[in-house]
Scaffold this active site. Structure first.
Site, PDB file in Angstrom:
ATOM      1  N   HIS A  62       0.823  -1.464   0.010  1.00  0.00           N
ATOM      2  CA  HIS A  62      -0.087   0.102   0.023  1.00  0.00           C
ATOM      3  C   HIS A  62       0.826   1.119  -0.011  1.00  0.00           C
ATOM      4  O   HIS A  62       2.235   1.225   0.124  1.00  0.00           O
ATOM      5  CB  HIS A  62      -1.033  -0.128   1.305  1.00  0.00           C
ATOM      6  CG  HIS A  62      -0.350   0.117   2.455  1.00  0.00           C
ATOM      7  ND1 HIS A  62       0.629  -0.945   2.971  1.00  0.00           N
ATOM      8  CD2 HIS A  62      -0.436   1.101   3.463  1.00  0.00           C
ATOM      9  CE1 HIS A  62       0.893  -0.382   4.173  1.00  0.00           C
ATOM     10  NE2 HIS A  62       0.423   0.532   4.645  1.00  0.00           N
ATOM     11  N   HIS A  64       1.477   3.779   1.909  1.00  0.00           N
ATOM     12  CA  HIS A  64       1.953   4.734   3.230  1.00  0.00           C
ATOM     13  C   HIS A  64       3.271   4.672   3.037  1.00  0.00           C
ATOM     14  O   HIS A  64       4.078   3.539   2.538  1.00  0.00           O
ATOM     15  CB  HIS A  64       1.525   3.948   4.598  1.00  0.00           C
ATOM     16  CG  HIS A  64      -0.019   4.273   4.911  1.00  0.00           C
ATOM     17  ND1 HIS A  64      -0.885   3.489   5.486  1.00  0.00           N
ATOM     18  CD2 HIS A  64      -0.698   5.302   4.558  1.00  0.00           C
ATOM     19  CE1 HIS A  64      -2.027   3.971   5.866  1.00  0.00           C
ATOM     20  NE2 HIS A  64      -1.850   5.369   5.049  1.00  0.00           N
ATOM     21  N   ASP A  66       6.032   4.293   4.627  1.00  0.00           N
ATOM     22  CA  ASP A  66       7.051   3.461   5.189  1.00  0.00           C
ATOM     23  C   ASP A  66       7.033   1.864   4.365  1.00  0.00           C
ATOM     24  O   ASP A  66       7.540   1.251   4.911  1.00  0.00           O
ATOM     25  CB  ASP A  66       6.638   3.087   6.523  1.00  0.00           C
ATOM     26  CG  ASP A  66       5.481   2.662   6.906  1.00  0.00           C
ATOM     27  OD1 ASP A  66       4.357   3.245   6.335  1.00  0.00           O
ATOM     28  OD2 ASP A  66       5.156   1.670   7.816  1.00  0.00           O
ATOM     29  N   HIS A  67       6.090   1.820   3.471  1.00  0.00           N
ATOM     30  CA  HIS A  67       6.423   0.673   2.694  1.00  0.00           C
ATOM     31  C   HIS A  67       6.496   0.974   1.094  1.00  0.00           C
ATOM     32  O   HIS A  67       6.708   0.020   0.488  1.00  0.00           O
ATOM     33  CB  HIS A  67       4.835   0.155   2.549  1.00  0.00           C
ATOM     34  CG  HIS A  67       4.326  -0.381   3.955  1.00  0.00           C
ATOM     35  ND1 HIS A  67       4.388  -1.753   4.297  1.00  0.00           N
ATOM     36  CD2 HIS A  67       3.967   0.375   4.975  1.00  0.00           C
ATOM     37  CE1 HIS A  67       3.977  -1.787   5.573  1.00  0.00           C
ATOM     38  NE2 HIS A  67       3.663  -0.463   6.044  1.00  0.00           N
ATOM     39  N   HIS A 142      -7.176  -1.862   5.856  1.00  0.00           N
ATOM     40  CA  HIS A 142      -6.311  -0.678   6.475  1.00  0.00           C
ATOM     41  C   HIS A 142      -6.906   0.636   6.099  1.00  0.00           C
ATOM     42  O   HIS A 142      -8.131   0.467   5.298  1.00  0.00           O
ATOM     43  CB  HIS A 142      -5.135  -0.881   5.979  1.00  0.00           C
ATOM     44  CG  HIS A 142      -3.926  -0.220   6.456  1.00  0.00           C
ATOM     45  ND1 HIS A 142      -3.859   0.010   7.892  1.00  0.00           N
ATOM     46  CD2 HIS A 142      -2.698   0.663   6.073  1.00  0.00           C
ATOM     47  CE1 HIS A 142      -2.671   0.629   7.859  1.00  0.00           C
ATOM     48  NE2 HIS A 142      -2.039   0.914   7.018  1.00  0.00           N
ATOM     49  N   ASP A 212      -0.293  -3.622   6.140  1.00  0.00           N
ATOM     50  CA  ASP A 212      -0.850  -3.233   7.613  1.00  0.00           C
ATOM     51  C   ASP A 212      -2.317  -3.912   7.529  1.00  0.00           C
ATOM     52  O   ASP A 212      -2.809  -3.535   6.344  1.00  0.00           O
ATOM     53  CB  ASP A 212      -0.476  -1.799   7.869  1.00  0.00           C
ATOM     54  CG  ASP A 212       0.673  -1.402   7.785  1.00  0.00           C
ATOM     55  OD1 ASP A 212       1.757  -2.138   7.465  1.00  0.00           O
ATOM     56  OD2 ASP A 212       1.079  -0.129   7.983  1.00  0.00           O
TER      57      ASP A 212
END
Ligand SMILES: [Zn+2]
Length: 304
Positions: A62, A64, A66-67, A142, A212
């Protein structure tokens, strides 16, 4: 051959000295796959001695940061090192636009082609298959569209029972047919049944990746029976409310999913930076599902 998972980043949104943002390198039957690509992934690949040009497939769960914030850096380095082989990236729709815009502004064309495949966390489907592996995606729950992934080996061929094969003096060409569940008829018309001369194939392994997501039992059918499950455990039970509000999971919830899905082993990651030690996560998860392990950056989990 072989199947292993290398943890490149085990942290969540805020990187720490010990935990990078999410990324994993999967080696499965000579296929080289990256799942998620948090900031610094290319450095983690180097530190862990993975040759990054080998990676042909990148799966992004996804959007976000941090991914996926490490993606353009990784692609640029692949270019600078002279890559000419195609790269295929699976991820949510806006990813192609974001990446192409960043690369375009740099002002030089890439030396290789990127194939973007759009997957938007809205349905379960097979996204890749060859003669050795299958990759599937399924929706997670999520704040924004998020993909879970399953990477599994294609079913293996039957094994020849050498003792009976030799005892009955079965013609050698029959072996290849037997392995594919087919009988063999000799030139003289004699039929040999594959069932007599074969035994069950070696086990096929399956890796499931869930990050997540909030606790959601609809995940279970997609990951059922996995040899190894990675499930995010951003929080411990002290922050169960926060987990629900932010569409994340606790360690205990991850363990409950593992237990209900009857997986063999559970890996917990994506730990919030607010936790210094992992004991609470581990204790709370193990109370539900014993075969649990909290991953660290650099851990390599070998399936076989
Ligand atoms: Zn997220």
């Amino acid at each position: 051959m072989g199947f292993k998972v290398l943890i490149l980043g085990s942290g969540s949104a805020l990187p720490t000295n010990h935990r990078n943002p999410t990324a994993q390198y999967i080696f499965c039957n000579n296929r080289h796959i990256l799942i998620d690509c948090g900031e610094g992934t290319q450095i983690q690949l180097r530190k862990n001695k993975v040759r990054l040009q080998k990676i042909d497939t990148i799966l992004i769960s996804h959007l976000h940061g941090d991914h996926y914030f490490g993606l353009v850096g990784l692609i640029s380095t692949m270019h600078l090192l002279g890559r000419d082989r195609d790269l295929t990236i699976y991820g949510p729709d806006p990813l192609e636009k974001i990446v192409r815009m960043q690369l375009e502004i740099e002002g030089y064309p890439l030396g290789f082609k990127i194939n973007f495949v759009s997957i938007n966390g809205d349905s379960a489907k097979e996204i890749y298959r060859d003669n050795a592996i299958i990759i599937r995606t399924f929706p997670l729950n999520h704040r924004i569209p998020t993909n879970g992934f399953v990477i599994e080996e294609t079913p293996k061929k039957l094994k020849i029972n050498k003792f009976l094969f030799e005892l009955d003096k079965v013609p050698i060409p029959a072996a290849q047919l037997f392995k594919m569940s087919q009988n063999y008829v000799s030139n003289s018309g004699q039929e040999y049944s594959y069932e007599r001369y074969t035994q069950a194939p070696d086990k096929s392994f399956k890796y499931a990746y869930c990050s997540d997501t909030k606790y959601d039992e609809s995940i279970i059918e997609h990951i059922a029976g996995a040899s190894l499950l990675y499930h995010e455990a951003t929080f411990a039970n002290d922050m169960k409310d926060r987990a629900r509000q932010t569409y994340h999971s606790t360690a205990e919830q991850a363990a409950t999913i593992a237990k209900k899905a009857k997986v063999s082993k559970l890996l917990l990651g994506h730990l919030s930076a607010r936790y210094g030690a992992v004991y609470t996560h581990l204790d709370e998860a193990k109370a539900v599902f014993e075969n649990t392990y909290v991953v660290n950056d650099g851990d390599e989990i070998v399936l076989y």
